[in-house]
Design a protein around this motif. Structure first.
Motif, short mmCIF file in Angstrom:
data_model
loop_
_atom_site.label_atom_id
_atom_site.label_comp_id
_atom_site.label_asym_id
_atom_site.label_seq_id
_atom_site.Cartn_x
_atom_site.Cartn_y
_atom_site.Cartn_z
N SER A 114 0.73 -1.25 -0.05
CA SER A 114 -0.14 -0.05 0.09
C SER A 114 1.02 1.28 -0.34
N LEU A 115 0.40 2.23 -0.19
CA LEU A 115 1.25 3.73 -0.13
C LEU A 115 -0.27 4.69 0.77
N PHE A 116 -0.23 5.63 0.81
CA PHE A 116 -0.69 6.65 1.76
C PHE A 116 -1.91 6.66 0.74
N GLU A 117 -2.97 6.81 2.59
CA GLU A 117 -4.62 6.75 1.23
C GLU A 117 -4.83 5.64 0.26
N THR A 118 -5.37 6.85 -1.05
CA THR A 118 -5.81 5.95 -2.05
C THR A 118 -5.18 5.89 -2.73
N LEU A 119 -3.27 6.46 -2.68
CA LEU A 119 -2.19 6.90 -3.72
C LEU A 119 -1.90 5.73 -4.71
N SER A 120 -1.67 5.08 -5.05
CA SER A 120 -1.33 3.76 -6.23
C SER A 120 -0.22 3.97 -6.71
N VAL A 121 0.96 5.22 -6.81
CA VAL A 121 2.03 5.40 -7.93
C VAL A 121 2.45 6.27 -7.31
N GLU A 122 3.95 6.16 -6.71
CA GLU A 122 5.16 7.26 -6.60
C GLU A 122 6.61 6.82 -7.25
N LEU A 123 6.58 8.22 -7.22
CA LEU A 123 7.92 8.87 -7.84
C LEU A 123 8.77 9.04 -6.92
N GLU A 124 9.93 8.45 -6.30
CA GLU A 124 11.31 9.19 -5.71
C GLU A 124 12.52 9.17 -7.29
N ALA A 125 12.59 10.75 -6.59
CA ALA A 125 13.79 10.29 -7.53
C ALA A 125 15.50 11.23 -7.15
N THR A 126 16.10 10.84 -7.41
CA THR A 126 17.50 11.65 -7.68
C THR A 126 18.67 12.49 -8.53
N VAL A 127 18.62 13.86 -8.46
CA VAL A 127 18.47 14.20 -9.49
C VAL A 127 20.02 15.63 -9.31
#
Length: 129
Positions: A114-127
């Motif tokens: 699961s992710l927070f609440e109703t979320l289904s995708v999350e993107l984590e980046a290093t730039v």
């Protein structure tokens, strides 16, 4: 900043990522928290995967640009999803965004319970820059 793509094979190119990224002469590095389909008022989206992916991309772009960086300099991008099957139905959207921004990045895809609440995708980046 010098960015070197390490790809001992060719098959990953169709999947829009690199096996390794070496970066030399970096001026600075931005570590982005996971960006998901959270609206400006802080509410979580309950939309379908495609819509959530587009919102997450927009949110990530906003963080990157507000910090004075460019998406093309993403060197690491982790993708968290609650449903890989649904995510990969939207993979064209992800690939189009990567190609449009000329991003060359190391990526790992994670299916999470699961992710927070109703979320289904999350993107984590290093730039870098």
């Amino acid at each position: 900043m010098e960015k070197i793509v390490i790809n001992p094979w060719q098959w990953q190119n169709e999947r829009h990522y690199a096996q390794g990224i070496e970066v030399k002469h970096v001026e600075s590095t931005l570590y982005c928290a996971g960006q998901a389909a959270v609206h400006a008022d802080g509410t979580s989206s309950s939309a379908d995967m495609q819509t959530q992916l587009l919102i997450a991309i927009s949110n990530l772009e906003k963080v990157i640009s507000e910090a004075g960086y460019e998406c093309k300099n993403i060197v690491r991008l982790n993708v968290y999803t609650t449903n890989q099957e649904e995510f990969f139905k939207c993979f064209g959207t992800f690939g189009d965004w990567v190609a449009k921004n000329e991003i060359k990045q190391a990526t790992t895809f994670f299916e999470v319970k699961s992710l927070f609440e109703t979320l289904s995708v999350e993107l984590e980046a290093t730039v870098v820059k």
